[in-house]
Write a protein that holds these residues in place. Structure first.
Motif, PDB file in Angstrom:
ATOM      1  N   ARG A 232      32.056 -11.005  21.327  1.00 22.11           N
ATOM      2  CA  ARG A 232      33.035 -10.413  21.405  1.00 22.11           C
ATOM      3  C   ARG A 232      32.649 -10.206  22.572  1.00 22.11           C
ATOM      4  O   ARG A 232      34.550 -10.147  23.912  1.00 22.11           O
TER       5      ARG A 232
ATOM      6  N   LEU B  96      36.269 -12.572  22.982  1.00 21.63           N
ATOM      7  CA  LEU B  96      37.575 -11.779  22.870  1.00 21.63           C
ATOM      8  C   LEU B  96      37.989 -11.234  23.891  1.00 21.63           C
ATOM      9  O   LEU B  96      39.008 -10.576  24.209  1.00 21.63           O
ATOM     10  N   GLU B  97      36.649 -11.403  25.001  1.00 21.07           N
ATOM     11  CA  GLU B  97      37.184  -9.981  26.468  1.00 21.07           C
ATOM     12  C   GLU B  97      37.505 -11.054  27.456  1.00 21.07           C
ATOM     13  O   GLU B  97      38.321 -11.021  27.974  1.00 21.07           O
TER      14      GLU B  97
ATOM     15  N   PRO C 196      42.110 -15.952  16.507  1.00 15.90           N
ATOM     16  CA  PRO C 196      42.124 -14.278  17.151  1.00 15.90           C
ATOM     17  C   PRO C 196      42.399 -14.944  18.851  1.00 15.90           C
ATOM     18  O   PRO C 196      42.783 -14.369  19.621  1.00 15.90           O
TER      19      PRO C 196
ATOM     20  N   PRO D 270      45.800 -13.499  21.001  1.00 14.89           N
ATOM     21  CA  PRO D 270      44.794 -12.422  21.625  1.00 14.89           C
ATOM     22  C   PRO D 270      45.554 -11.316  20.586  1.00 14.89           C
ATOM     23  O   PRO D 270      47.244 -10.849  21.119  1.00 14.89           O
TER      24      PRO D 270
ATOM     25  N   GLY E 138      44.389  -3.433  19.389  1.00 10.87           N
ATOM     26  CA  GLY E 138      43.689  -4.448  19.482  1.00 10.87           C
ATOM     27  C   GLY E 138      41.610  -4.386  20.099  1.00 10.87           C
ATOM     28  O   GLY E 138      40.991  -5.088  19.042  1.00 10.87           O
ATOM     29  N   ASP E 139      41.351  -2.929  20.203  1.00  7.40           N
ATOM     30  CA  ASP E 139      40.452  -2.270  19.486  1.00  7.40           C
ATOM     31  C   ASP E 139      40.012  -2.349  18.212  1.00  7.40           C
ATOM     32  O   ASP E 139      38.594  -2.668  17.840  1.00  7.40           O
TER      33      ASP E 139
ATOM     34  N   VAL F 180      39.562  -5.936  17.020  1.00 14.96           N
ATOM     35  CA  VAL F 180      37.958  -6.130  17.709  1.00 14.96           C
ATOM     36  C   VAL F 180      37.011  -6.064  16.546  1.00 14.96           C
ATOM     37  O   VAL F 180      36.231  -6.529  16.524  1.00 14.96           O
TER      38      VAL F 180
ATOM     39  N   LEU G 117      34.533  -8.294  14.026  1.00 21.28           N
ATOM     40  CA  LEU G 117      33.276  -8.317  14.997  1.00 21.28           C
ATOM     41  C   LEU G 117      31.953  -7.444  12.988  1.00 21.28           C
ATOM     42  O   LEU G 117      31.167  -8.057  12.723  1.00 21.28           O
TER      43      LEU G 117
END
Length: 212
Positions: free
Chosen positions: A101, A104-105, A173, A177, A184-185, A188, A192
Protein backbone atom coordinates in the motif's frame (compact mmCIF):
# COMPACT_ATOMS: atom_id res chain seq x y z
CA UNK A 1 45.49 27.08 13.75
CA UNK A 2 42.89 25.36 11.54
CA UNK A 3 39.56 27.13 11.25
CA UNK A 4 36.71 25.41 13.04
CA UNK A 5 33.12 25.95 12.05
CA UNK A 6 30.91 27.31 14.76
CA UNK A 7 27.94 25.29 16.06
CA UNK A 8 25.63 27.68 14.22
CA UNK A 9 27.49 27.12 10.94
CA UNK A 10 27.41 23.36 11.41
CA UNK A 11 23.69 23.52 12.11
CA UNK A 12 23.09 25.52 8.93
CA UNK A 13 25.15 23.08 6.88
CA UNK A 14 23.26 20.11 8.29
CA UNK A 15 19.91 21.78 7.59
CA UNK A 16 21.02 22.55 4.03
CA UNK A 17 22.14 18.95 3.56
CA UNK A 18 18.84 17.60 4.86
CA UNK A 19 16.90 19.86 2.51
CA UNK A 20 19.07 18.75 -0.38
CA UNK A 21 18.42 15.07 0.33
CA UNK A 22 14.71 15.74 0.73
CA UNK A 23 14.50 17.61 -2.57
CA UNK A 24 16.61 14.99 -4.33
CA UNK A 25 14.18 12.33 -3.12
CA UNK A 26 11.27 14.29 -4.59
CA UNK A 27 13.07 14.71 -7.90
CA UNK A 28 13.89 11.00 -8.10
CA UNK A 29 10.25 10.15 -7.35
CA UNK A 30 9.14 12.40 -10.21
CA UNK A 31 11.70 11.67 -12.94
CA UNK A 32 13.72 8.62 -11.89
CA UNK A 33 17.42 8.20 -11.21
CA UNK A 34 18.60 8.81 -14.76
CA UNK A 35 16.97 12.23 -15.02
CA UNK A 36 17.69 13.35 -11.47
CA UNK A 37 20.72 15.39 -12.50
CA UNK A 38 22.69 17.55 -10.10
CA UNK A 39 21.30 20.58 -11.93
CA UNK A 40 17.70 19.39 -11.47
CA UNK A 41 18.21 18.63 -7.79
CA UNK A 42 19.95 21.95 -7.17
CA UNK A 43 17.11 23.82 -8.88
CA UNK A 44 14.54 22.01 -6.72
CA UNK A 45 16.54 22.89 -3.60
CA UNK A 46 16.94 26.50 -4.68
CA UNK A 47 20.74 26.45 -4.75
CA UNK A 48 23.50 26.61 -7.36
CA UNK A 49 24.57 23.28 -8.85
CA UNK A 50 28.09 23.77 -7.49
CA UNK A 51 26.71 24.01 -3.96
CA UNK A 52 25.59 20.38 -4.14
CA UNK A 53 29.24 19.34 -4.04
CA UNK A 54 29.69 21.06 -0.70
CA UNK A 55 27.62 18.23 0.75
CA UNK A 56 28.25 15.27 -1.58
CA UNK A 57 31.33 14.50 -3.68
CA UNK A 58 29.31 13.21 -6.62
CA UNK A 59 25.84 12.58 -7.99
CA UNK A 60 26.31 8.89 -7.16
CA UNK A 61 27.02 9.69 -3.50
CA UNK A 62 23.85 11.78 -3.30
CA UNK A 63 21.84 9.00 -4.98
CA UNK A 64 23.14 6.45 -2.47
CA UNK A 65 22.10 8.68 0.43
CA UNK A 66 18.64 9.16 -1.07
CA UNK A 67 18.27 5.40 -1.54
CA UNK A 68 19.48 4.56 1.96
CA UNK A 69 17.15 7.06 3.61
CA UNK A 70 14.06 6.06 1.63
CA UNK A 71 14.62 2.30 1.77
CA UNK A 72 15.58 2.48 5.42
CA UNK A 73 12.32 4.15 6.29
CA UNK A 74 10.35 1.45 4.49
CA UNK A 75 12.27 -1.25 6.34
CA UNK A 76 11.51 0.48 9.64
CA UNK A 77 7.79 0.60 8.90
CA UNK A 78 7.74 -3.06 7.87
CA UNK A 79 9.63 -4.02 11.02
CA UNK A 80 7.10 -2.18 13.17
CA UNK A 81 4.23 -4.10 11.57
CA UNK A 82 5.98 -7.48 11.70
CA UNK A 83 6.76 -6.99 15.38
CA UNK A 84 3.34 -5.60 16.21
CA UNK A 85 0.11 -7.19 17.39
CA UNK A 86 -1.37 -10.44 16.15
CA UNK A 87 -0.05 -13.93 15.51
CA UNK A 88 2.87 -14.44 13.10
CA UNK A 89 0.67 -15.19 10.08
CA UNK A 90 -1.46 -12.10 10.68
CA UNK A 91 1.62 -9.93 11.10
CA UNK A 92 3.18 -11.36 7.95
CA UNK A 93 0.16 -10.67 5.77
CA UNK A 94 -0.30 -7.25 7.37
CA UNK A 95 3.34 -6.48 6.63
CA UNK A 96 2.99 -7.38 2.96
CA UNK A 97 -0.18 -5.30 2.65
CA UNK A 98 1.35 -2.27 4.37
CA UNK A 99 4.48 -2.46 2.23
CA UNK A 100 2.45 -2.73 -0.98
CA UNK A 101 0.00 0.00 0.00
CA UNK A 102 2.80 2.41 0.85
CA UNK A 103 4.50 1.64 -2.45
CA UNK A 104 1.32 2.25 -4.42
CA UNK A 105 0.74 5.55 -2.61
CA UNK A 106 4.14 6.81 -3.83
CA UNK A 107 4.63 4.86 -7.06
CA UNK A 108 7.42 7.01 -8.45
CA UNK A 109 9.64 6.62 -5.40
CA UNK A 110 8.76 2.95 -4.91
CA UNK A 111 9.56 2.17 -8.54
CA UNK A 112 12.89 3.97 -8.16
CA UNK A 113 13.73 1.86 -5.11
CA UNK A 114 12.63 -1.45 -6.61
CA UNK A 115 13.28 -1.46 -10.32
CA UNK A 116 14.11 1.79 -12.10
CA UNK A 117 17.41 1.89 -14.03
CA UNK A 118 20.06 3.39 -11.78
CA UNK A 119 23.76 4.01 -11.43
CA UNK A 120 25.95 1.00 -10.59
CA UNK A 121 26.54 2.41 -7.11
CA UNK A 122 22.91 1.66 -6.27
CA UNK A 123 23.18 -2.02 -7.17
CA UNK A 124 24.76 -2.91 -3.84
CA UNK A 125 22.20 -0.78 -2.03
CA UNK A 126 19.32 -2.68 -3.64
CA UNK A 127 20.88 -5.98 -2.60
CA UNK A 128 21.12 -4.73 0.98
CA UNK A 129 17.53 -3.48 0.80
CA UNK A 130 16.31 -6.94 -0.21
CA UNK A 131 18.48 -8.65 2.39
CA UNK A 132 16.88 -6.59 5.17
CA UNK A 133 13.43 -7.57 3.95
CA UNK A 134 14.38 -11.24 3.72
CA UNK A 135 15.65 -11.19 7.30
CA UNK A 136 12.47 -9.53 8.58
CA UNK A 137 10.20 -11.98 6.76
CA UNK A 138 12.32 -14.98 7.77
CA UNK A 139 12.06 -14.07 11.45
CA UNK A 140 8.26 -14.07 11.34
CA UNK A 141 8.12 -17.28 9.29
CA UNK A 142 10.25 -18.97 11.96
CA UNK A 143 7.84 -17.73 14.62
CA UNK A 144 4.90 -19.10 12.67
CA UNK A 145 6.56 -22.47 12.24
CA UNK A 146 7.50 -22.68 15.92
CA UNK A 147 3.90 -21.85 16.87
CA UNK A 148 2.53 -24.57 14.60
CA UNK A 149 0.76 -22.04 12.38
CA UNK A 150 2.99 -22.77 9.41
CA UNK A 151 4.36 -26.10 8.15
CA UNK A 152 8.07 -26.91 8.62
CA UNK A 153 10.17 -25.05 6.04
CA UNK A 154 13.42 -23.23 5.46
CA UNK A 155 12.47 -19.73 6.54
CA UNK A 156 15.30 -18.18 4.54
CA UNK A 157 14.09 -19.74 1.30
CA UNK A 158 10.47 -18.76 1.94
CA UNK A 159 11.49 -15.22 2.86
CA UNK A 160 13.60 -14.86 -0.28
CA UNK A 161 10.75 -16.15 -2.45
CA UNK A 162 8.27 -13.81 -0.77
CA UNK A 163 10.55 -10.77 -1.09
CA UNK A 164 11.14 -11.44 -4.77
CA UNK A 165 7.51 -12.18 -5.53
CA UNK A 166 6.13 -9.07 -3.84
CA UNK A 167 8.62 -6.85 -5.65
CA UNK A 168 7.91 -8.47 -9.01
CA UNK A 169 4.14 -8.20 -8.57
CA UNK A 170 4.44 -4.48 -7.83
CA UNK A 171 6.75 -3.52 -10.72
CA UNK A 172 4.08 -3.17 -13.41
CA UNK A 173 1.47 -1.34 -11.25
CA UNK A 174 4.17 1.05 -10.04
CA UNK A 175 5.39 1.69 -13.56
CA UNK A 176 1.87 2.29 -14.87
CA UNK A 177 -0.30 3.62 -11.98
CA UNK A 178 -4.06 3.13 -12.33
CA UNK A 179 -6.05 6.18 -13.48
CA UNK A 180 -9.28 7.34 -11.91
CA UNK A 181 -10.08 7.37 -8.21
CA UNK A 182 -12.74 4.64 -8.15
CA UNK A 183 -11.04 2.33 -10.62
CA UNK A 184 -7.70 2.91 -8.94
CA UNK A 185 -9.09 2.12 -5.48
CA UNK A 186 -10.65 -1.11 -6.74
CA UNK A 187 -7.45 -2.10 -8.50
CA UNK A 188 -5.40 -1.45 -5.37
CA UNK A 189 -7.84 -3.41 -3.21
CA UNK A 190 -7.78 -6.36 -5.61
CA UNK A 191 -4.00 -6.31 -5.76
CA UNK A 192 -3.64 -6.22 -1.97
CA UNK A 193 -6.02 -9.16 -1.67
CA UNK A 194 -4.06 -11.13 -4.25
CA UNK A 195 -0.80 -10.39 -2.45
CA UNK A 196 -2.33 -11.55 0.83
CA UNK A 197 -3.47 -14.81 -0.77
CA UNK A 198 -0.06 -15.29 -2.38
CA UNK A 199 1.66 -14.76 0.98
CA UNK A 200 -0.49 -17.42 2.58
CA UNK A 201 0.21 -19.86 -0.26
CA UNK A 202 3.93 -19.13 -0.21
CA UNK A 203 4.21 -19.85 3.52
CA UNK A 204 1.82 -22.80 3.49
CA UNK A 205 -0.73 -21.12 5.75
CA UNK A 206 -4.47 -21.63 5.42
CA UNK A 207 -6.61 -18.49 5.64
CA UNK A 208 -9.38 -18.70 8.22
CA UNK A 209 -11.00 -15.47 7.02
CA UNK A 210 -11.25 -13.71 3.69
CA UNK A 211 -8.41 -11.24 2.98
CA UNK A 212 -9.04 -7.86 4.58
Amino acid sequence: MAYRKTPAELERLEAARERLVDQATQVVAEVGWANASVTAVAAAAGIAAGSVYQHFPSKAALAVEVFRRASGREAEVLSEVLHGDGDPVERLTDGVRVFARRALERPGLAYALLAAPAEPALGAERLEFRRRYRELFAEVVREGTAAGLLPPQDARVTAAALTGAVGEVLVDPLGTPAEGADGGDRAVGDLLNELTAMTLRCTGAHPSDPPR
